[in-house]
Design an enzyme around this catalytic site. Structure first.
Site, short mmCIF file in Angstrom:
data_model
loop_
_atom_site.label_atom_id
_atom_site.label_comp_id
_atom_site.label_asym_id
_atom_site.label_seq_id
_atom_site.Cartn_x
_atom_site.Cartn_y
_atom_site.Cartn_z
N HIS A 17 0.84 -1.21 0.00
CA HIS A 17 0.00 0.00 0.00
C HIS A 17 0.87 1.26 0.00
O HIS A 17 0.63 2.20 -0.75
CB HIS A 17 -0.88 0.08 1.26
CG HIS A 17 -1.91 -0.98 1.40
ND1 HIS A 17 -2.06 -1.71 2.55
CD2 HIS A 17 -2.86 -1.42 0.55
CE1 HIS A 17 -3.07 -2.55 2.41
NE2 HIS A 17 -3.57 -2.41 1.21
N LYS A 41 -17.65 -6.83 7.36
CA LYS A 41 -16.41 -7.59 7.33
C LYS A 41 -15.71 -7.47 8.67
O LYS A 41 -15.54 -6.36 9.18
CB LYS A 41 -15.52 -7.00 6.22
CG LYS A 41 -14.65 -8.04 5.53
CD LYS A 41 -14.03 -7.47 4.29
CE LYS A 41 -12.58 -7.86 4.15
NZ LYS A 41 -11.92 -7.21 3.03
N SER A 127 -3.24 -7.63 2.64
CA SER A 127 -3.42 -7.56 4.09
C SER A 127 -3.93 -8.90 4.62
O SER A 127 -3.53 -9.34 5.70
CB SER A 127 -4.41 -6.46 4.46
OG SER A 127 -3.91 -5.21 4.10
#
Ligand code: ADP
Length: 158
Positions: A17, A41, A127
């Site tokens: 990122h 989520k 991630s």
């Protein structure tokens, strides 16, 4: 002012990122990093924790603003006066989904999407994979900033 948004979950921010955010920051006056609030989520870090980590690790770039958003990204763009989205592309597997999102977003709002190719050093990194490796005791130093590494180890140790 030329402004652009880098959206994502950033749970947590990785060096992949950061590579995209850093390279984007050299092309625009201001980069708004937008953290998606997704109540459906389950996340490892809260939105506020993710924002704090992002602020700390992007401070040196000097032109990054970290915000959160929920709902449609294009509505956030309109509210903030942001005409374009930058997304990192890791592999062909990202492309199919990202192309559809980009076309849909343009159709809905006229907001453009620009793709930046990942640094090959991080093209395997997400991630979710990072968390999986860290959860089973794998070494993830070098894939995340030190500060994030520390928080990850602490959080997973419970
Ligand atoms: P992840 O897939 O890591 O959970 P996010 O939803 O937080 O990521 O992703 C936000 C954006 O960052 C997406 O555009 C994604 O393609 C990009 N991105 C994530 N990891 C990398 C990487 N290793 N290299 C380049 N771009 C990445």
């Amino acid at each position: 002012m030329r402004r652009v948004v880098c959206p994502g979950s950033f749970d947590p921010v990785t060096n992949g990122h950061l590579d995209i955010i850093g390279r984007t920051s050299r092309l625009y006056d201001e980069v708004v990093v937008a953290v998606l609030i997704n109540i459906e989520k389950q996340s490892l870090f809260t939105v506020e924790e993710r924002i704090e980590m992002l602020q700390a690790v992007t401070r040196e770039y000097g032109n990054i603003r970290v915000e959160k958003f929920h709902g449609l990204l294009v509505d956030f763009c309109k509210q903030q006066g942001i005409p374009a989205i930058v997304k990192g592309l890791r592999a062909v597997s990202d492309f199919d989904y990202e192309l559809q999102m980009a076309q849909l977003n343009y159709r809905m709002s006229g907001v453009e999407t620009l793709f930046m190719s990942t640094n090959p050093e991080y093209s395997f990194l997400s991630s979710s994979r990072l968390k999986e490796i860290a959860r089973y005791g794998g070494d993830v130093s070098g894939l995340v900033p030190d500060l994030v590494h520390k928080s990850l180890v602490e959080r997973l140790r419970g």
